[in-house]
Design an enzyme around this catalytic site. Structure first.
Site, PDB file in Angstrom:
ATOM      1  N   GLY A 175      -8.537   4.450   7.313  1.00  0.00           N
ATOM      2  CA  GLY A 175      -8.213   5.871   7.427  1.00  0.00           C
ATOM      3  C   GLY A 175      -6.746   6.178   7.641  1.00  0.00           C
ATOM      4  O   GLY A 175      -6.270   7.223   7.214  1.00  0.00           O
ATOM      5  N   MET A 185      -8.894   8.109  -0.113  1.00  0.00           N
ATOM      6  CA  MET A 185      -9.687   8.578   1.039  1.00  0.00           C
ATOM      7  C   MET A 185     -10.203   9.980   0.752  1.00  0.00           C
ATOM      8  O   MET A 185      -9.492  10.792   0.157  1.00  0.00           O
ATOM      9  CB  MET A 185      -8.813   8.630   2.295  1.00  0.00           C
ATOM     10  CG  MET A 185      -8.138   7.314   2.632  1.00  0.00           C
ATOM     11  SD  MET A 185      -7.274   7.439   4.200  1.00  0.00           S
ATOM     12  CE  MET A 185      -6.357   5.898   4.190  1.00  0.00           C
ATOM     13  N   MET A 237     -12.084   4.476  -0.116  1.00  0.00           N
ATOM     14  CA  MET A 237     -12.652   4.808   1.195  1.00  0.00           C
ATOM     15  C   MET A 237     -13.328   6.164   1.037  1.00  0.00           C
ATOM     16  O   MET A 237     -12.835   7.199   1.498  1.00  0.00           O
ATOM     17  CB  MET A 237     -11.538   4.832   2.242  1.00  0.00           C
ATOM     18  CG  MET A 237     -11.093   3.429   2.644  1.00  0.00           C
ATOM     19  SD  MET A 237      -9.495   3.411   3.474  1.00  0.00           S
ATOM     20  CE  MET A 237      -8.419   3.417   2.048  1.00  0.00           C
ATOM     21  N   ASP A 290      -4.829   3.573  -1.803  1.00  0.00           N
ATOM     22  CA  ASP A 290      -5.842   3.936  -0.811  1.00  0.00           C
ATOM     23  C   ASP A 290      -6.401   5.323  -1.114  1.00  0.00           C
ATOM     24  O   ASP A 290      -5.726   6.327  -0.932  1.00  0.00           O
ATOM     25  CB  ASP A 290      -5.222   3.933   0.590  1.00  0.00           C
ATOM     26  CG  ASP A 290      -4.968   2.528   1.092  1.00  0.00           C
ATOM     27  OD1 ASP A 290      -5.931   1.737   1.129  1.00  0.00           O
ATOM     28  OD2 ASP A 290      -3.811   2.221   1.432  1.00  0.00           O
ATOM     29  N   MET A 304     -11.244  -5.453   6.537  1.00  0.00           N
ATOM     30  CA  MET A 304     -10.371  -4.461   7.175  1.00  0.00           C
ATOM     31  C   MET A 304      -9.996  -4.960   8.568  1.00  0.00           C
ATOM     32  O   MET A 304     -10.861  -5.266   9.385  1.00  0.00           O
ATOM     33  CB  MET A 304     -11.080  -3.111   7.287  1.00  0.00           C
ATOM     34  CG  MET A 304     -11.227  -2.353   5.980  1.00  0.00           C
ATOM     35  SD  MET A 304      -9.692  -2.075   5.077  1.00  0.00           S
ATOM     36  CE  MET A 304      -8.776  -1.039   6.219  1.00  0.00           C
ATOM     37  N   ASP A 330      -6.424  -6.191   5.115  1.00  0.00           N
ATOM     38  CA  ASP A 330      -5.754  -4.878   5.032  1.00  0.00           C
ATOM     39  C   ASP A 330      -5.725  -4.227   6.414  1.00  0.00           C
ATOM     40  O   ASP A 330      -6.775  -3.947   6.990  1.00  0.00           O
ATOM     41  CB  ASP A 330      -6.545  -4.003   4.043  1.00  0.00           C
ATOM     42  CG  ASP A 330      -5.931  -2.633   3.818  1.00  0.00           C
ATOM     43  OD1 ASP A 330      -4.846  -2.360   4.359  1.00  0.00           O
ATOM     44  OD2 ASP A 330      -6.558  -1.844   3.072  1.00  0.00           O
ATOM     45  N   HIS A 359      -1.417  -1.401  -4.075  1.00  0.00           N
ATOM     46  CA  HIS A 359      -2.676  -1.041  -3.410  1.00  0.00           C
ATOM     47  C   HIS A 359      -2.749   0.478  -3.247  1.00  0.00           C
ATOM     48  O   HIS A 359      -1.856   1.101  -2.668  1.00  0.00           O
ATOM     49  CB  HIS A 359      -2.707  -1.746  -2.051  1.00  0.00           C
ATOM     50  CG  HIS A 359      -3.958  -1.596  -1.270  1.00  0.00           C
ATOM     51  ND1 HIS A 359      -5.100  -2.333  -1.513  1.00  0.00           N
ATOM     52  CD2 HIS A 359      -4.266  -0.795  -0.212  1.00  0.00           C
ATOM     53  CE1 HIS A 359      -6.042  -2.006  -0.638  1.00  0.00           C
ATOM     54  NE2 HIS A 359      -5.565  -1.052   0.165  1.00  0.00           N
ATOM     55  N   HIS A 368      -8.526   0.944  -3.542  1.00  0.00           N
ATOM     56  CA  HIS A 368      -9.372   0.745  -2.353  1.00  0.00           C
ATOM     57  C   HIS A 368     -10.059   2.080  -2.071  1.00  0.00           C
ATOM     58  O   HIS A 368      -9.437   3.018  -1.578  1.00  0.00           O
ATOM     59  CB  HIS A 368      -8.481   0.298  -1.189  1.00  0.00           C
ATOM     60  CG  HIS A 368      -9.175   0.166   0.122  1.00  0.00           C
ATOM     61  ND1 HIS A 368      -8.500   0.026   1.320  1.00  0.00           N
ATOM     62  CD2 HIS A 368     -10.506   0.133   0.448  1.00  0.00           C
ATOM     63  CE1 HIS A 368      -9.371  -0.068   2.311  1.00  0.00           C
ATOM     64  NE2 HIS A 368     -10.594   0.006   1.818  1.00  0.00           N
ATOM     65  N   SER A 418       0.853  -1.193   0.000  1.00  0.00           N
ATOM     66  CA  SER A 418       0.000   0.000   0.000  1.00  0.00           C
ATOM     67  C   SER A 418       0.885   1.238   0.000  1.00  0.00           C
ATOM     68  O   SER A 418       1.647   1.466   0.951  1.00  0.00           O
ATOM     69  CB  SER A 418      -0.880   0.017   1.240  1.00  0.00           C
ATOM     70  OG  SER A 418      -1.341   1.336   1.465  1.00  0.00           O
TER      71      SER A 418
HETATM   72  C1  DX5 Z   1      -5.903   1.955   5.870  1.00  0.00           C
HETATM   73  C2  DX5 Z   1      -5.553   1.497   4.490  1.00  0.00           C
HETATM   74  C3  DX5 Z   1      -4.445   0.528   4.427  1.00  0.00           C
HETATM   75  C4  DX5 Z   1      -3.123   1.002   4.980  1.00  0.00           C
HETATM   76  C5  DX5 Z   1      -2.484  -0.175   5.626  1.00  0.00           C
HETATM   77  O1  DX5 Z   1      -7.108   2.617   5.844  1.00  0.00           O
HETATM   78  O2  DX5 Z   1      -6.665   0.919   3.860  1.00  0.00           O
HETATM   79  O3  DX5 Z   1      -4.278   0.037   3.101  1.00  0.00           O
HETATM   80  O4  DX5 Z   1      -2.251   1.528   4.026  1.00  0.00           O
HETATM   81  O5  DX5 Z   1      -1.363   0.258   6.291  1.00  0.00           O
HETATM   82  P1  DX5 Z   1      -0.604  -0.652   7.349  1.00  0.00           P
HETATM   83  O6  DX5 Z   1      -0.139  -1.872   6.626  1.00  0.00           O
HETATM   84  O7  DX5 Z   1       0.499   0.240   7.800  1.00  0.00           O
HETATM   85  O8  DX5 Z   1      -1.598  -0.978   8.429  1.00  0.00           O
HETATM   86 ZN    ZN Z   2      -6.306  -0.119   1.908  1.00  0.00          ZN
END
Ligand code: DX5
Ligand code: ZN
Length: 217
Positions: free
Chosen positions: A143, A37, A68, A35, A138, A176, A33, A66, A8
């Site tokens: 976040g 947000m 969010m 993310d 999750m 994740d 990946h 992903h 990620s």
């Molecule tokens: C959190 C994200 C994750 C995040 C995971 O909301 O969806 O993808 O990057 O990070 P780590 O592996 O550091 O928990």
């Molecule tokens: Zn993620």
């Protein structure tokens, strides 16, 4: 199927993103990946459509978005021509997930739905599971990177494995949040096919990234 490791980029060096991504080019069974947000569905903000478009032009690594965000259909429409390999939206952000999947089926090779720690597997109906290519469990509150793994996600994955067998389906189970070499064994035993890892990979020197990926296999 071999399990997939999905670094990620939430924890990468954003001012050096092109070089960071290149490190993973050509690695087998690896997705990148992304993310996304919106500061609404989750408190935090990351990057969005223009950045994803640029990344998609620069790399051949399979891209896994992903979402969010509170309005997944808007993002799915805007990114439909980027050649993404998977796009996942949140069950909690969707009024009619089956409709959304059907609407975008032809634009994405794979579509996933994610559940937050407070959402039960039983909230994913059989009819929805039948439409899905991937379920993202999750294991932290979405976040932020760098949070601790929540053990409750293990039973969710076991339940998904059972449901998948009962229904003779083949969706991937992705996990994740808080994944590291410390919990990877139990996570895989519980049924994860696809492991997202952010800080475990990126909070190191670049020369270590691929070793970290390898240590999760
Ligand atoms: C959190 C994200 C994750 C995040 C995971 O909301 O969806 O993808 O990057 O990070 P780590 O592996 O550091 O928990
Ligand atoms: Zn993620």
């Amino acid at each position: 199927m071999n399990s997939i490791i999905s670094p990620s980029i939430l924890s990468c060096d954003f001012l050096n993103i092109e070089n960071e991504i290149k490190i993973f080019e050509g690695v087998k069974d690896l997705w990148l990946h992304l993310d996304i947000m919106d500061g609404h569905f989750v408190p935090n903000l990351t990057f969005g459509i223009p950045i994803i478009e640029q990344i998609s032009k620069k790399t051949n690594i399979p891209l896994d978005a992903h979402l969010m965000v509170s309005n997944p259909e808007f993002h799915m429409a805007e990114m439909k021509d980027f050649g993404l390999d998977n796009i996942t939206f949140h069950l909690e952000a969707s009024k009619n997930p089956i409709d959304t999947i059907k609407k975008f089926r032809s634009f994405y090779k794979s579509i996933g739905v994610s559940i937050k720690p407070g959402t039960q597997v039983s909230e994913l109906s059989d009819d929805l599971l039948k439409e899905l290519d991937l379920v993202l469990v999750m294991s932290v509150e979405p976040g932020f990177g760098g949070q601790s793994f929540m053990e409750g996600s293990l039973d969710k994955m076991r339940e998904l494995v059972r449901r998948r067998e009962e229904l003779s389906l083949n969706f991937q189970i992705q996990i994740d949040g808080g994944i590291s070499d410390k919990n990877v064994k139990v996570v895989r035993e519980a049924g994860a096919d696809n492991l997202v890892a952010g800080s475990f990979i990126f909070k190191n020197n670049t020369s270590e990234y691929l070793n970290k990926v390898q240590s999760l296999r």
